[in-house]
Design an enzyme around this catalytic site. Structure first.
Site, PDB file in Angstrom:
ATOM      1  N   LYS A  37       0.798  -1.240   0.000  1.00 44.85           N
ATOM      2  CA  LYS A  37       0.000   0.000   0.000  1.00 44.85           C
ATOM      3  C   LYS A  37       0.820   1.274   0.000  1.00 44.85           C
ATOM      4  O   LYS A  37       0.298   2.362  -0.189  1.00 44.85           O
ATOM      5  CB  LYS A  37      -0.921   0.013   1.212  1.00 44.85           C
ATOM      6  CG  LYS A  37      -0.224   0.201   2.559  1.00 44.85           C
ATOM      7  CD  LYS A  37      -1.238  -0.002   3.673  1.00 44.85           C
ATOM      8  CE  LYS A  37      -0.603   0.041   5.038  1.00 44.85           C
ATOM      9  NZ  LYS A  37      -0.665   1.326   5.709  1.00 44.85           N
ATOM     10  N   GLY A  42       9.783  -2.671  -0.565  1.00 41.37           N
ATOM     11  CA  GLY A  42      10.907  -2.695   0.380  1.00 41.37           C
ATOM     12  C   GLY A  42      10.530  -2.392   1.819  1.00 41.37           C
ATOM     13  O   GLY A  42      11.347  -2.535   2.723  1.00 41.37           O
ATOM     14  N   GLY A 184      14.450   6.038  25.057  1.00 47.62           N
ATOM     15  CA  GLY A 184      14.803   4.673  24.679  1.00 47.62           C
ATOM     16  C   GLY A 184      16.220   4.578  24.151  1.00 47.62           C
ATOM     17  O   GLY A 184      16.562   5.191  23.138  1.00 47.62           O
ATOM     18  N   HIS A 450      46.688 -11.480   7.069  1.00 48.15           N
ATOM     19  CA  HIS A 450      47.363 -10.450   7.839  1.00 48.15           C
ATOM     20  C   HIS A 450      47.717  -9.281   6.936  1.00 48.15           C
ATOM     21  O   HIS A 450      48.197  -9.508   5.828  1.00 48.15           O
ATOM     22  CB  HIS A 450      48.651 -11.024   8.444  1.00 48.15           C
ATOM     23  CG  HIS A 450      49.457  -9.988   9.172  1.00 48.15           C
ATOM     24  ND1 HIS A 450      49.095  -9.530  10.410  1.00 48.15           N
ATOM     25  CD2 HIS A 450      50.575  -9.309   8.818  1.00 48.15           C
ATOM     26  CE1 HIS A 450      49.969  -8.608  10.805  1.00 48.15           C
ATOM     27  NE2 HIS A 450      50.883  -8.452   9.853  1.00 48.15           N
TER      28      HIS A 450
HETATM   29  P1  FAD Z   1       8.010  -4.058   6.859  1.00 47.68           P
HETATM   30  O1  FAD Z   1       9.326  -3.785   6.280  1.00 47.68           O
HETATM   31  O2  FAD Z   1       7.479  -3.126   7.869  1.00 47.68           O
HETATM   32  O3  FAD Z   1       7.011  -4.171   5.635  1.00 47.68           O
HETATM   33  C1  FAD Z   1       5.643  -4.302   5.763  1.00 47.68           C
HETATM   34  C2  FAD Z   1       4.983  -3.634   4.571  1.00 47.68           C
HETATM   35  O4  FAD Z   1       3.614  -4.019   4.549  1.00 47.68           O
HETATM   36  C3  FAD Z   1       4.986  -2.119   4.633  1.00 47.68           C
HETATM   37  O5  FAD Z   1       5.614  -1.588   3.486  1.00 47.68           O
HETATM   38  C4  FAD Z   1       3.519  -1.728   4.703  1.00 47.68           C
HETATM   39  O6  FAD Z   1       3.226  -0.563   3.966  1.00 47.68           O
HETATM   40  C5  FAD Z   1       2.843  -2.943   4.095  1.00 47.68           C
HETATM   41  N1  FAD Z   1       1.473  -3.166   4.562  1.00 47.68           N
HETATM   42  C6  FAD Z   1       1.028  -3.213   5.842  1.00 47.68           C
HETATM   43  N2  FAD Z   1      -0.275  -3.525   5.882  1.00 47.68           N
HETATM   44  C7  FAD Z   1      -0.670  -3.677   4.592  1.00 47.68           C
HETATM   45  C8  FAD Z   1      -1.904  -4.014   3.980  1.00 47.68           C
HETATM   46  N3  FAD Z   1      -2.996  -4.288   4.695  1.00 47.68           N
HETATM   47  N4  FAD Z   1      -1.949  -4.067   2.628  1.00 47.68           N
HETATM   48  C9  FAD Z   1      -0.857  -3.820   1.891  1.00 47.68           C
HETATM   49  N5  FAD Z   1       0.342  -3.506   2.411  1.00 47.68           N
HETATM   50  C10 FAD Z   1       0.428  -3.442   3.753  1.00 47.68           C
HETATM   51  N6  FAD Z   1      16.698  -4.250  10.558  1.00 47.68           N
HETATM   52  C11 FAD Z   1      17.899  -4.744  10.249  1.00 47.68           C
HETATM   53  O7  FAD Z   1      18.031  -5.968  10.107  1.00 47.68           O
HETATM   54  N7  FAD Z   1      18.991  -3.942  10.065  1.00 47.68           N
HETATM   55  C12 FAD Z   1      18.903  -2.609  10.223  1.00 47.68           C
HETATM   56  O8  FAD Z   1      19.915  -1.902  10.056  1.00 47.68           O
HETATM   57  C13 FAD Z   1      17.654  -2.047  10.565  1.00 47.68           C
HETATM   58  N8  FAD Z   1      17.537  -0.709  10.704  1.00 47.68           N
HETATM   59  C14 FAD Z   1      16.310  -0.193  11.007  1.00 47.68           C
HETATM   60  C15 FAD Z   1      16.210   1.176  11.187  1.00 47.68           C
HETATM   61  C16 FAD Z   1      14.993   1.749  11.505  1.00 47.68           C
HETATM   62  C17 FAD Z   1      14.908   3.237  11.683  1.00 47.68           C
HETATM   63  C18 FAD Z   1      13.833   0.923  11.637  1.00 47.68           C
HETATM   64  C19 FAD Z   1      12.491   1.522  11.959  1.00 47.68           C
HETATM   65  C20 FAD Z   1      13.929  -0.444  11.473  1.00 47.68           C
HETATM   66  C21 FAD Z   1      15.169  -1.021  11.176  1.00 47.68           C
HETATM   67  N9  FAD Z   1      15.318  -2.391  11.003  1.00 47.68           N
HETATM   68  C22 FAD Z   1      16.544  -2.915  10.723  1.00 47.68           C
HETATM   69  C23 FAD Z   1      14.185  -3.318  11.130  1.00 47.68           C
HETATM   70  C24 FAD Z   1      13.641  -3.705   9.741  1.00 47.68           C
HETATM   71  O9  FAD Z   1      13.283  -2.540   9.072  1.00 47.68           O
HETATM   72  C25 FAD Z   1      12.435  -4.630   9.884  1.00 47.68           C
HETATM   73  O10 FAD Z   1      12.775  -5.736  10.678  1.00 47.68           O
HETATM   74  C26 FAD Z   1      11.965  -5.119   8.522  1.00 47.68           C
HETATM   75  O11 FAD Z   1      11.597  -4.043   7.718  1.00 47.68           O
HETATM   76  C27 FAD Z   1      10.780  -6.077   8.687  1.00 47.68           C
HETATM   77  O12 FAD Z   1      10.296  -6.459   7.445  1.00 47.68           O
HETATM   78  P2  FAD Z   1       8.756  -6.834   7.214  1.00 47.68           P
HETATM   79  O13 FAD Z   1       8.637  -7.152   5.780  1.00 47.68           O
HETATM   80  O14 FAD Z   1       8.323  -7.804   8.225  1.00 47.68           O
HETATM   81  O15 FAD Z   1       7.954  -5.493   7.541  1.00 47.68           O
HETATM   82  P1  NAD Z   2      14.410  -1.581  21.295  1.00 48.43           P
HETATM   83  O1  NAD Z   2      13.493  -2.568  21.867  1.00 48.43           O
HETATM   84  O2  NAD Z   2      15.696  -2.007  20.703  1.00 48.43           O
HETATM   85  O3  NAD Z   2      14.787  -0.489  22.399  1.00 48.43           O
HETATM   86  C1  NAD Z   2      13.838   0.240  23.125  1.00 48.43           C
HETATM   87  C2  NAD Z   2      14.481   0.725  24.413  1.00 48.43           C
HETATM   88  O4  NAD Z   2      13.607   1.649  25.031  1.00 48.43           O
HETATM   89  C3  NAD Z   2      14.720  -0.397  25.418  1.00 48.43           C
HETATM   90  O5  NAD Z   2      16.057  -0.380  25.831  1.00 48.43           O
HETATM   91  C4  NAD Z   2      13.744  -0.073  26.550  1.00 48.43           C
HETATM   92  O6  NAD Z   2      14.235  -0.434  27.820  1.00 48.43           O
HETATM   93  C5  NAD Z   2      13.601   1.438  26.425  1.00 48.43           C
HETATM   94  N1  NAD Z   2      12.349   1.992  26.961  1.00 48.43           N
HETATM   95  C6  NAD Z   2      11.091   1.501  26.822  1.00 48.43           C
HETATM   96  N2  NAD Z   2      10.206   2.302  27.439  1.00 48.43           N
HETATM   97  C7  NAD Z   2      10.906   3.341  27.972  1.00 48.43           C
HETATM   98  C8  NAD Z   2      10.554   4.502  28.738  1.00 48.43           C
HETATM   99  N3  NAD Z   2       9.286   4.778  29.058  1.00 48.43           N
HETATM  100  N4  NAD Z   2      11.526   5.343  29.141  1.00 48.43           N
HETATM  101  C9  NAD Z   2      12.823   5.085  28.805  1.00 48.43           C
HETATM  102  N5  NAD Z   2      13.211   4.003  28.096  1.00 48.43           N
HETATM  103  C10 NAD Z   2      12.263   3.143  27.670  1.00 48.43           C
HETATM  104  O7  NAD Z   2      13.521  -0.769  20.227  1.00 48.43           O
HETATM  105  P2  NAD Z   2      13.920   0.318  19.144  1.00 48.43           P
HETATM  106  O8  NAD Z   2      15.257   0.866  19.383  1.00 48.43           O
HETATM  107  O9  NAD Z   2      12.747   1.249  19.090  1.00 48.43           O
HETATM  108  O10 NAD Z   2      13.971  -0.536  17.824  1.00 48.43           O
HETATM  109  C11 NAD Z   2      12.821  -1.258  17.347  1.00 48.43           C
HETATM  110  C12 NAD Z   2      13.202  -2.435  16.498  1.00 48.43           C
HETATM  111  O11 NAD Z   2      13.818  -2.040  15.294  1.00 48.43           O
HETATM  112  C13 NAD Z   2      14.151  -3.346  17.228  1.00 48.43           C
HETATM  113  O12 NAD Z   2      13.579  -4.611  17.284  1.00 48.43           O
HETATM  114  C14 NAD Z   2      15.391  -3.366  16.409  1.00 48.43           C
HETATM  115  O13 NAD Z   2      15.925  -4.653  16.299  1.00 48.43           O
HETATM  116  C15 NAD Z   2      14.948  -2.850  15.045  1.00 48.43           C
HETATM  117  N6  NAD Z   2      16.065  -2.061  14.518  1.00 48.43           N
HETATM  118  C16 NAD Z   2      17.215  -2.710  14.170  1.00 48.43           C
HETATM  119  C17 NAD Z   2      18.298  -1.995  13.741  1.00 48.43           C
HETATM  120  C18 NAD Z   2      19.543  -2.713  13.376  1.00 48.43           C
HETATM  121  O14 NAD Z   2      19.500  -3.908  13.190  1.00 48.43           O
HETATM  122  N7  NAD Z   2      20.669  -2.030  13.246  1.00 48.43           N
HETATM  123  C19 NAD Z   2      18.241  -0.623  13.645  1.00 48.43           C
HETATM  124  C20 NAD Z   2      17.077   0.004  14.027  1.00 48.43           C
HETATM  125  C21 NAD Z   2      15.995  -0.736  14.449  1.00 48.43           C
END
Ligand code: FAD
Ligand code: NAD
Length: 471
Positions: A37, A42, A184, A450
C-alpha cells in the site's frame, strides 16, 4: 465476487518479508502476487529504516571524522561545512535506487505487484483498495501475511514527525536541532542519537534499564559502548523512566523519574525522538474475517511452519514472533515459500546476527553471558582487544574488542560479541561458525589474512581454549 484472479500464493505487504518471499515464489514457478500500500516496495527497511538510516550514519560519520579526526592522520582540512540538504538527497538516492531495483526483480521473476491496501474478505480472498482508486479482489491458495511493524507510541506525546518524532522523522529532519532528547536507548535510539550528535546536536538518551543497547547486547560490551559514545559527546540517563511528555510549548518537556526511587527532574529540548520499541502492524487487515489469533503484544500467532490456525495462511517478519530484523524476515520468507512448495524449510533462530551501526559498530550472534548464566550453562570466555591488532593500529581505530563464549566441556561456540570498526561485517564469520556447530578451536586453527581486523576474531577464539599470541 468470483471474478477474483487466482494465485498460488499472495503476499500481503511488500517489505523485506513480502518482497523476498514473492521473488522466491516466482523462482519456484508459483503464480504469485504481492500487495503493497506504500506506493514503493521494500517496506520499513528500504524506505524508512535500515537503508536511509545507514546512509545518514555513514555520511554523518564521515563529516564528524573530517571535523575531528584528520589532524593526527596528517591531513589538514580547511573550511568544513555541513550541507544537510545534500546529505538527505544522497540518502534518498540510495533508497530510490534500491526500491526501483526490487520492482525490476518483480518483473524479472513474474511477480504481480498490486499497489493498494489488502484486507481479508474470507480465508482465500483478499480485497484490495487500489492506490490509484477503485477496488480489486484476488484469490490465493496460500496467503502470507507480512504487514510489518510500527513505532510504539509514548502515551501523551503526539507524534508530528517535526518536534516529536519517530525514526521516520529522525531520518528526515530539515535542520539540526540544538537539543534533542531520545526516549529509549535501544538500537534506534543509539543509531539516530549518533547521527544528530555528530551533526552538532546536544543529545541526551533516556533509558529505563541499567544498560544501553537493549536486552540482547552483552553487558560488558554495552558498558564499553556507552563509554565510547559518551566520549563522542552523547549524554545518557540510565535507570530513568520518562513519566510524562509535554509538547504544547515551543519545544518538548519530559518529566523523568529515577527507576528505583530518587529524584525527579524535568528536561527540555527542541526535538524528542520516541524509540521505545516497535509493535506489529495489522490495521485494516480484516483479521476478524478469518479469525487469526494475536497474542498480548499484538503478534500474530503461528506454529513452527509459520501457519496460523488456518493452515494455508502464514505469517512472517515483524508482525509475528522473533527479533524485528530485516535479515530474519528474509530468512523466514524463503523458508515459508519452501514449506508451501516442498513441505519443508529451515531457519536457525540461534544464528541470527544483530548489528548496531554506531561508531564503532556493535555486533553479536548467539547467547550473551547473562543468558548463559540464567540457563545454567558452563562456559569459557575468550577475548581480544583491538588495541593489540595490527590493522586497527594502522587505521587508528583501536576501540573495542572481540569476545567469544564457548561451551566449557565441548568448546562449541555459544556466542560471539564484538565492538569495533567493521564488527557488522566480522560477525558473519561468527554466524557461520555457529551455524556449522564450530568450536572456538576450529576458528582459531583457520588461517586469517594479515593484517586484518579479522585476526582479532581468530585470536579471541584462540584465547577461549588456549592463549592469544599477540596479547
Ligand atoms: P516491513 O518492512 O514493515 O514491511 C511491511 C509492509 O507491509 C509495509 O511496506 C507496509 O506498507 C505494508 N502493509 C502493511 N499492511 C498492509 C496491507 N494491509 N496491505 C498492503 N500492504 C500493507 N533491521 C535490520 O536488520 N537492520 C537494520 O539496520 C535495521 N535498521 C532499522 C532502522 C529503523 C529506523 C527501523 C524503523 C527499522 C530497522 N530495522 C533494521 C528493522 C527492519 O526494518 C524490519 O525488521 C523489517 O523491515 C521487517 O520487514 P517486514 O517485511 O516484516 O515489515
Ligand atoms: P528496542 O526494543 O531495541 O529499544 C527500546 C528501548 O527503550 C529499550 O532499551 C527499553 O528499555 C527502552 N524503553 C522503553 N520504554 C521506555 C521509557 N518509558 N523510558 C525510557 N526508556 C524506555 O527498540 P527500538 O530501538 O525502538 O527498535 C525497534 C526495532 O527495530 C528493534 O527490534 C530493532 O531490532 C529494530 N532495529 C534494528 C536496527 C539494526 O538492526 N541495526 C536498527 C534500528 C531498528
Amino acid at each position: 465476487a468470483s471474478e477474483a484472479k487466482d494465485y498460488d500464493v499472495i503476499f500481503i505487504g511488500g517489505g523485506v518479508a513480502g518482497y523476498v518471499g514473492a521473488i522466491k515464489a516466482g523462482q519456484e514457478g508459483l503464480k504469485v502476487a504481492c500487495i503493497e500500500k506504500r506506493g514503493s516496495l521494500g517496506g520499513t527497511c528500504l524506505n524508512v529504516g535500515c537503508i536511509p538510516s545507514k546512509s545518514l550514519l555513514n555520511n554523518s560519520h564521515l563529516y564528524h571524522q573530517i571535523l575531528h579526526d584528520t589532524k593526527r592522520r596528517g591531513i589538514d582540512v580547511g573550511d568544513v561545512k555541513l550541507n544537510l540538504k545534500q546529505m538527505m538527497k544522497a540518502k534518498d538516492e540510495s533508497v530510490n535506487g534500491l526500491t526501483k531495483g526490487v520492482e525490476f526483480l518483480f518483473k524479472k521473476n513474474g511477480v504481480d505487484y498490486i499497489k493498494g491496501h489488502g484486507a481479508f474478505v474470507n480465508e482465500h480472498e483478499v480485497a484490495v483498495s487500489l492506490i490509484d482508486g477503485g477496488q480489486t479482489q484476488v484469490k490465493g491458495k496460500n496467503i502470507v501475511v507480512c504487514t510489518g511493524s510500527e513505532t510504539t507510541p509514548f502515551p501523551g506525546l503526539e507524534i508530528d514527525e517535526k518536534k516529536v518524532i519517530t525514526s521516520t522523522g529522525a531520518i528526515a529532519l530539515e535542520e539540526v536541532p540544538k537539543k534533542m532528547l531520545v526516549i529509549g536507548g535501544g538500537i534506534i535510539g543509539l543509531e539516530m542519537a549518533s547521527v544528530w550528535s555528530r551533526l552538532g546536536s546536544d543529545v541526551t538518551v533516556v533509558e529505563f534499564l541499567g544498560q544501553i543497547g537493549g536486552p540482547g547486547m552483552d553487558v560488558e560490551i554495552a558498558k564499553n559502548t556507552q563509554k565510547i559514545l559518551t566520549r563522542q559527546g552523547l549524554k545518557f540517563k540510565l535507570n530513568t523512566k520518562v513519566t510524562k511528555g509535554d509538547a504544547s510549548g515551543q519545544g518538548v518537556k519530559l518529566d523523568l523519574e529515577a527507576a528505583k526511587g530518587g529524584k525527579n527532574e524535568t528536561v527540555e529540548a527542541d526535538v524528542c525522538l520516541v524509540a521505545i520499541g516497535r509493535r506489529p502492524y495489522t490495521d485494516g487487515l480484516g483479521l476478524e474475517n478469518v479469525g487469526i489469533e494475536q497474542d498480548e503484544r499484538k503478534r500474530l500467532v503461528i506454529d513452527q511452519e509459520y501457519r496460523t490456525k488456518i493452515p494455508h495462511i502464514r505469517v512472517i517478519g515483524d508482525c509475528t514472533f522473533g527479533p524485528m530484523l530485516a535479515h530474519k524476515a528474509e530468512e523466514e520468507a524463503v523458508a515459508a515459500v519452501e514449506y508451501i512448495k516442498h513441505g519443508h524449510g529451515h531457519v536457525n533462530y540461534n544464528a541470527i546476527p544483530s548489528v548496531m551501526y554506531t561508531n564503532p559498530e556493535v555486533a553479536w550472534v548467539g547467547q550473551n553471558e547473562k543468558e548463559l548464566k540464567e540457563a545454567g550453562v558452563k562456559y569459557n570466555v575468550g577475548s581480544f582487544p583491538f588495541t593489540a591488532n595490527s590493522r586497527a593500529k594502522t587505521n587508528l581505530e583501536t576501540d573495542g574488542m572481540v569476545k567469544f563464549l564457548s561451551d566449557a566441556e565441548t568448546d562449541r561456540i555459544l556466542g560471539v560479541h564484538i565492538i569495533g570498526a567493521n564488527a557488522g561485517e566480522m560477525i558473519a564469520e561468527g554466524t557461520l561458525a555457529i551455524e556449522y556447530g564450530a568450536s572456538s578451536e576450529d576458528v582459531a586453527r583457520t588461517c586469517h589474512a594479515h593484517p586484518t581486523l579479522a585476526e582479532a576474531f581468530k585470536e579471541a577464539a584462540m584465547s577461549t581454549y588456549s592463549k592469544a599470541i599477540h596479547y
